[in-house]
Design an enzyme around this catalytic site. Structure first.
Site, PDB file in Angstrom:
ATOM      1  N   TYR A  92    -152.534 -10.898  63.577  1.00 38.11           N
ATOM      2  CA  TYR A  92    -152.976  -9.786  62.925  1.00 38.11           C
ATOM      3  C   TYR A  92    -152.236  -8.358  63.057  1.00 38.11           C
ATOM      4  CZ  TYR A  92    -157.689 -11.682  61.658  1.00 38.11           C
ATOM      5  OH  TYR A  92    -158.608 -12.528  61.108  1.00 38.11           O
TER       6      TYR A  92
ATOM      7  N   LYS B 227    -152.657 -24.042  69.774  1.00 38.43           N
ATOM      8  CA  LYS B 227    -151.708 -25.045  68.726  1.00 38.43           C
ATOM      9  C   LYS B 227    -150.219 -25.241  69.568  1.00 38.43           C
ATOM     10  CE  LYS B 227    -151.021 -27.549  65.141  1.00 38.43           C
ATOM     11  NZ  LYS B 227    -151.697 -28.976  65.082  1.00 38.43           N
TER      12      LYS B 227
ATOM     13  N   ASP C 200    -156.819 -27.588  65.554  1.00 40.53           N
ATOM     14  CA  ASP C 200    -157.341 -28.520  64.582  1.00 40.53           C
ATOM     15  C   ASP C 200    -158.430 -29.328  64.999  1.00 40.53           C
ATOM     16  OD1 ASP C 200    -155.286 -29.483  66.027  1.00 40.53           O
ATOM     17  OD2 ASP C 200    -154.270 -30.528  64.174  1.00 40.53           O
TER      18      ASP C 200
ATOM     19  N   ASP D 148    -161.011 -15.837  64.683  1.00 37.83           N
ATOM     20  CA  ASP D 148    -161.714 -15.262  63.518  1.00 37.83           C
ATOM     21  C   ASP D 148    -162.066 -16.686  62.824  1.00 37.83           C
ATOM     22  OD1 ASP D 148    -162.304 -13.877  61.069  1.00 37.83           O
ATOM     23  OD2 ASP D 148    -160.577 -14.572  60.233  1.00 37.83           O
TER      24      ASP D 148
ATOM     25  N   ASP E 240    -166.375 -18.159  62.667  1.00 40.25           N
ATOM     26  CA  ASP E 240    -167.310 -18.504  61.557  1.00 40.25           C
ATOM     27  C   ASP E 240    -167.807 -19.715  61.295  1.00 40.25           C
ATOM     28  OD1 ASP E 240    -166.624 -16.006  60.559  1.00 40.25           O
ATOM     29  OD2 ASP E 240    -166.327 -16.896  58.289  1.00 40.25           O
TER      30      ASP E 240
HETATM   31  C1  IPM Z   1    -164.011 -10.538  61.231  1.00 40.91           C
HETATM   32  C2  IPM Z   1    -163.702 -10.243  59.891  1.00 40.91           C
HETATM   33  C3  IPM Z   1    -162.343  -9.467  60.103  1.00 40.91           C
HETATM   34  C4  IPM Z   1    -161.177 -10.121  61.029  1.00 40.91           C
HETATM   35  C5  IPM Z   1    -161.853  -8.997  58.663  1.00 40.91           C
HETATM   36  C6  IPM Z   1    -162.913  -7.980  57.820  1.00 40.91           C
HETATM   37  C7  IPM Z   1    -160.690  -8.186  58.861  1.00 40.91           C
HETATM   38  O1  IPM Z   1    -163.271 -11.595  59.284  1.00 40.91           O
HETATM   39  O2  IPM Z   1    -164.408  -9.557  62.171  1.00 40.91           O
HETATM   40  O3  IPM Z   1    -164.200 -11.739  61.786  1.00 40.91           O
HETATM   41  O4  IPM Z   1    -160.806 -11.164  60.310  1.00 40.91           O
HETATM   42  O5  IPM Z   1    -161.061  -9.745  62.076  1.00 40.91           O
HETATM   43 MG    MG Z   2    -163.888 -13.310  60.285  1.00 42.91          MG
END
Ligand code: IPM
Ligand code: MG
Length: 357
Positions: free
Chosen positions: A143, A192, A224, A248, A252
């Site tokens: 990032y 990884k 993975d 990240d 999710d």
């Molecule tokens: C998160 C989001 C952010 C990230 C984006 C919006 C930049 O996906 O906080 O998980 O990738 O960190």
């Molecule tokens: Mg995210």
């Protein structure tokens, strides 16, 4: 009785919808426990681009630095998708994290019993008390590595560099071990290392730090495989520690396993008690302003704020319990409603939580 200063960044899309509900909860807790919460609004993301021409105005950083904690909704939307990378709304979020030194992102993925039917995973696999903590490194890695365009073997190419120093790995790994010590004493480090040099350094560093935590059972997983194990055997996990990008992605995934991404809070911490608190979901521009977004992730983020930045354990628990009671009563926003189950709006959900406080 205390006085606490909170910077409030509503942001874009559903950001204002959900943050307004969290503000109601903060006010209610203030009333009940006799605290004063001063809230100062600041602009970031697309809203700031539209108002003042830049995603992260200096004033916003100043407001954050003068506060005890930051509450953030979400940033981004199709309206600003055409902007260059460093001008996009998301750059504001990354800028706040970086400029405030918030390198440790805690993302608890907890399954509420009342929502066990919302999980896409079979009941016998998920069980009824899934509780995973993803500890994501937040100010390093790909990032923030060097990026740009250059001449490559096939003409012009774009590149982003994944990079980590031992110091950056050590400090996040310690946070993860400390968290594991307070939980079930199990830590999975995700990397990884079969391909990436930065992951080999990551793994080596984790193994070093592990010597300080002999009680914690440590394992290493390639990312993975971790993505697969999260759906195959989620109960394997207690605390996961991983890099910015892997965190990240896996957070999710972990959130959806527990039922809905609309339920997951997060805390971003650095040295000291200051922190930023936000739901892990995005700005969902397609449902902005429609009073249907789920405010519970943001409300649960408030609970994390009380706990981590203000040391207000009872207040934190009161918020969590209120959310649990609401869910137990079958009160649902549309994202967590089962087929045939009635649902209420964003505001009504905020009010329902307040009513339990
Ligand atoms: C998160 C989001 C952010 C990230 C984006 C919006 C930049 O996906 O906080 O998980 O990738 O960190
Ligand atoms: Mg995210």
């Amino acid at each position: 009785m205390g006085t606490y200063n909170i910077a409030v960044i509503k942001g874009d899309g559903i950001g204002p919808d959900i943050v307004e509900q969290a503000e109601k909860v903060i006010a209610k807790i203030g009333e009940k426990f006799g605290h004063i919460f001063n809230m100062t609004e600041a602009l970031a993301g697309g809203a700031a681009i539209d108002a003042v021409g830049e995603a992260l105005p200096k004033n916003t950083i100043d407001v954050c630095k003068n506060s005890d904690a930051v509450l953030l909704g979400a940033v981004g939307g199709p309206k600003w998708d055409g902007l260059a990378g460093n001008k996009r709304p998301e750059s504001a979020l990354l800028g706040i994290r970086k400029q405030l030194g918030l390198y440790a992102n805690l993302r608890p993925a907890i399954m509420h019993k009342a929502l066990s039917n919302s999980s896409p995973i079979k009941q016998e696999i998920i069980g009824d008390n899934l509780d995973i903590l993803v500890v994501r490194e937040l100010t390093g890695g790909i990032y923030f590595g060097e990026k740009g365009y250059r001449e490559g073997p096939y003409g012009e190419e774009a590149y982003d560099v994944e990079r980590y120093s031992p110091m950056e790995i050590e400090r996040i790994v310690r946070i993860a071990f400390d968290a594991a010590m307070k939980r079930n004493k199990k830590l999975t480090s995700v990397d990884k290392a079969n391909v990436l040099e930065s992951s080999r350094l990551w793994r080596k560093t984790v193994i070093e730090i592990a010597k300080e935590y002999p009680e914690v059972e440590l394992d290493h997983m390639y990312v993975d495989n971790a993505a697969m194990q999260l759906v195959r055997n989620p109960k394997h996990f207690d605390v996961i520690v991983t890099s910015n990008m892997f965190g990240d992605i896996l957070s999710d995934e972990a959130s959806q396993i527990t039922g809905s991404i609309g339920m997951l809070p997060s805390a971003s911490l650095g040295e000291g008690a200051f922190g930023m608190y936000e739901p892990i979901h995005g700005s969902a521009p397609d449902i902005a302003g429609m009073n249907i977004a789920n405010p519970l992730a943001t409300i649960l983020s408030i609970s994390m704020m009380f706990k981590y930045s203000f040391g207000l354990e009872a207040e934190a628990k009161t918020v969590e319990d209120a959310v649990t009671k609401v869910l137990d009563k079958g009160i649902r926003t549309v994202d967590i409603a089962e087929e045939g189950q009635a649902s209420i709006g964003t505001k009504e959900m905020g009010e329902a939580v307040c009513a339990e406080i």
